[in-house]
Design a protein around this motif. Sequence first.
Motif, short mmCIF file in Angstrom:
data_model
loop_
_atom_site.label_atom_id
_atom_site.label_comp_id
_atom_site.label_asym_id
_atom_site.label_seq_id
_atom_site.Cartn_x
_atom_site.Cartn_y
_atom_site.Cartn_z
N GLN A 188 -12.52 -4.92 -7.47
CA GLN A 188 -11.89 -3.81 -8.17
C GLN A 188 -11.48 -2.69 -7.20
O GLN A 188 -10.73 -1.82 -7.57
CB GLN A 188 -12.87 -3.26 -9.22
CG GLN A 188 -13.25 -4.28 -10.29
CD GLN A 188 -12.05 -4.70 -11.11
OE1 GLN A 188 -11.19 -3.90 -11.41
NE2 GLN A 188 -11.99 -5.98 -11.46
N GLU A 191 -2.27 -0.44 -13.32
CA GLU A 191 -3.02 0.81 -13.20
C GLU A 191 -2.11 1.98 -12.87
O GLU A 191 -2.24 3.07 -13.44
CB GLU A 191 -4.10 0.66 -12.13
CG GLU A 191 -5.25 -0.27 -12.53
CD GLU A 191 -6.19 -0.53 -11.37
OE1 GLU A 191 -5.85 -0.13 -10.23
OE2 GLU A 191 -7.26 -1.12 -11.60
N LYS A 192 -1.17 1.75 -11.93
CA LYS A 192 -0.27 2.83 -11.54
C LYS A 192 0.65 3.23 -12.69
O LYS A 192 0.91 4.42 -12.91
CB LYS A 192 0.57 2.42 -10.33
CG LYS A 192 -0.22 2.01 -9.10
CD LYS A 192 -1.26 3.03 -8.69
CE LYS A 192 -2.06 2.57 -7.47
NZ LYS A 192 -3.21 3.45 -7.18
N LEU A 241 2.72 1.74 -3.59
CA LEU A 241 1.83 2.07 -4.70
C LEU A 241 1.17 3.43 -4.50
O LEU A 241 1.01 4.19 -5.47
CB LEU A 241 0.77 0.98 -4.87
CG LEU A 241 1.29 -0.40 -5.29
CD1 LEU A 241 0.13 -1.37 -5.48
CD2 LEU A 241 2.12 -0.33 -6.56
N GLU A 242 0.82 3.75 -3.27
CA GLU A 242 0.23 5.07 -3.02
C GLU A 242 1.26 6.18 -3.23
O GLU A 242 0.93 7.25 -3.75
CB GLU A 242 -0.33 5.11 -1.60
CG GLU A 242 -1.58 4.26 -1.42
CD GLU A 242 -2.01 4.17 0.03
OE1 GLU A 242 -1.35 4.82 0.88
OE2 GLU A 242 -2.98 3.44 0.32
N LEU A 278 -2.60 -7.64 -7.44
CA LEU A 278 -1.39 -6.83 -7.36
C LEU A 278 -0.89 -6.48 -8.76
O LEU A 278 -0.49 -5.33 -9.03
CB LEU A 278 -0.30 -7.56 -6.58
CG LEU A 278 1.04 -6.83 -6.43
CD1 LEU A 278 0.85 -5.44 -5.84
CD2 LEU A 278 2.00 -7.65 -5.59
N ASP A 319 1.70 6.73 -6.85
CA ASP A 319 0.54 7.44 -7.37
C ASP A 319 0.64 8.93 -7.07
O ASP A 319 0.30 9.78 -7.91
CB ASP A 319 -0.72 6.86 -6.72
CG ASP A 319 -1.93 6.92 -7.63
OD1 ASP A 319 -1.73 7.02 -8.86
OD2 ASP A 319 -3.06 6.86 -7.13
N ASP A 333 -7.13 -2.44 -2.53
CA ASP A 333 -5.79 -1.88 -2.70
C ASP A 333 -4.74 -2.71 -2.02
O ASP A 333 -3.59 -2.74 -2.44
CB ASP A 333 -5.73 -0.45 -2.14
CG ASP A 333 -6.45 0.52 -3.05
OD1 ASP A 333 -6.43 0.30 -4.27
OD2 ASP A 333 -7.04 1.48 -2.54
N ARG A 342 -2.71 -6.17 -11.38
CA ARG A 342 -3.62 -5.15 -11.91
C ARG A 342 -3.31 -3.78 -11.33
O ARG A 342 -3.32 -2.77 -12.04
CB ARG A 342 -5.07 -5.54 -11.61
CG ARG A 342 -6.07 -4.61 -12.30
CD ARG A 342 -7.49 -4.88 -11.88
NE ARG A 342 -7.76 -4.34 -10.55
CZ ARG A 342 -8.12 -5.06 -9.51
NH1 ARG A 342 -8.23 -6.36 -9.62
NH2 ARG A 342 -8.36 -4.49 -8.33
N LYS A 343 -3.02 -3.73 -10.03
CA LYS A 343 -2.71 -2.45 -9.40
C LYS A 343 -1.44 -1.83 -9.98
O LYS A 343 -1.38 -0.62 -10.23
CB LYS A 343 -2.56 -2.65 -7.89
CG LYS A 343 -3.86 -3.00 -7.18
CD LYS A 343 -4.89 -1.90 -7.35
CE LYS A 343 -6.20 -2.25 -6.68
NZ LYS A 343 -7.24 -1.23 -6.93
N SER A 358 0.83 -1.21 0.00
CA SER A 358 0.00 0.00 0.00
C SER A 358 0.86 1.26 0.00
O SER A 358 0.59 2.21 -0.74
CB SER A 358 -0.91 0.00 1.23
OG SER A 358 -1.78 -1.11 1.20
#
Length: 686
Positions: A226, A259-260, A148-149, A253, A152, A229, A255-256, A145
């Motif tokens: 979906q 996305e990022k 990835l955050e 993971l 972002d 996180d 997919r995340k 978390s």
Amino acid sequence: MEKNDDKDPDHNDKSIIEEKADVVSDAHPPDESDGISKENVDVGNAETEHDPEDNVESQGEETHQQTLESLSEELDQLLSSLSLHKEEHKDDNTEEKEKGDQEDDDYFQIPQFVGKFLDLLEDKLSKYDSGEPKTVWYQDQEEVSSLLEAVDRVSNLMRLLLNTKSCLDHHEPLINHAGSIQQRAMAFLEDEFRILLEESVIKETALVTDDAGSQRKSTEDAVVSQDQDQVTAPEPGDQEIEYPGYSEDVVVLLRKIAEKMKAAGYGWECREVYLVGRRNILMRTLKQDCEFEKVSIDEVQKMSWGELEREIPIWTKTFKNCSSLFFPGELKLAAKIFPGDEGSLFCIVAHGLTIQFLGFAEAVAMTKRSTEKLFKILDIYETLRDSFPPMEELFPQELRSELRNEVTSARSRLGESAINIFSDLENSIKSDSSKTPVPGGAVHPLTRYTMNYLKYSCEYKDTLEQVFKSHSKMEQEEEVPANNSACSAFASQLMRIMDLLDGNMEAKSKLYKDIPLSCIFMMNNGRYIVQKIKGSAEIHEVMGDTWCRRRSSELRNYHKSYQRETWGKLLGFLGHEGLMHNGKIVKPNLKERFKSFNATFDEIHKTQTTWVINDEQLQSELRVSITAVMIPAYRAFMARFGQYLDPGRQTEKYVKYQPEDIEDLIDELFEGNTSSSSTATAKRRT
């Protein structure tokens, strides 16, 4: 798409992200400080005066240890405020232009903690690169978390800075530093995405179907939230995994990360890693589970039949598995990691392989024809017929027409090849004109080969019916009997072959000078044919009961002819004619009658023990029928005339066999015993 196919899956010298980094660096060259100094209060403009309250806040922040997490909330608030400021400024854009001070109002300061946040993220990436901490980052829920955050937030910061003109003018060092860290983060995520994709497979197949049609183990599709996180990679064995073998958490993971990277403008690079990785994994899986390796059309046509015979089952198994397991798994995986873009990704992974499959099928159909290839050709035909429709549904509509045309072409070639092979079988029967009779009247090799061939062909009866109906260009000149339920092109073809075989065997029976042996030959071959048909439900259904009854009737006629030609003459010696004159026995004639009977029987026994009856039931039926005719007649003859011979020496000379001796010797007939040609004397009972 062509560029994607050429990408080397194992290139480690310079990743896609690193290549892109060079371009971005050229666009925003760093200044001498190459980043943000911790002493700078406003990285964007060092000369800007600061509000005393800002200094107080900065001193307060330094009183406790700053972390990536502690600064995240402040950065979120800053980004939100700056976005709102930008929107408000956009609304007043026309008015500001008239006043001429747009540039000053558009400018905003960047607090010191932004630089600190970037430094902390850079430190975290450095630790990951150096192998610290020892635990893999994606196995720690908080680390996933946090990273990835943070990535972002950097992407949002870069987007805001690059889309604001004054920032480009006043905050170039910050933009360069943030861009460098973003590129480093993207390179890290690219590598981690590749590692997760290639090394997180718990098992690459669940249960693979085989040629016998056994079904693979089915598991419920994992439902991926979906909105989730936070994910953790489970230990193997925690879940039942279906192909392609990733746990639900690993898929989330992946997919995340995708996305990022897409949000940061690196979606294409992520797709490339995915495509290269999945193509390699799929081909490795096909090789491990199905022993499949790509072969070209030229290679197929150069293969010996032995090599091709081994390749075709591998092809059919692989095609079936791709239709039912591997391709659906690839499409589901692409949909979970790249929702909305799964169609194009799946096509890049699967389309080329599908075309290669179909090329193999056409290449087999174009090889030199031979009768032994029929069944493997039908295996390919059935596989395309049964497994392509569900495979076709996986592809986008625009590709289905192309693939359907390829399959239609391949099936047409395979069907025509199968029909031509049957024509070759007809020709081989017609051209078999050997003049050497089979020893002992046994079943002819041509009969064995043809019947076994037809028996196995009828195991593909439904397919052959379809092949002859769809691909035959020959007009059916011969009619199938009206009472045959299988009135079809294939049934007609089968009966033509049977008629040709009958005619060939009848011609070969005339090679025997001995008429009874000719009858034995026809009985042997006829019985073999009938038993093969009765023993196979498929071929019996095609030929029908009427045909079997007619053939059985023909066998009885050959049986009667044999018995008449062989045993009718012997029975003539047991008649009363010529043995009596004026009510008295004519002994010389009686003695001669016994001598003739003995000599003829000895000759029959000597000859027909070398003859062969292959079918045990037919052999027994013949012996029983001979015994039923001969023993009662011989017993009656002995009872009527045996008393007229003088006892002792004369009886032993002329009465060579007792009825029981004759019965025992009949049971020796049709054994095919060429080594024992001695007379029946040894069997005489005393």
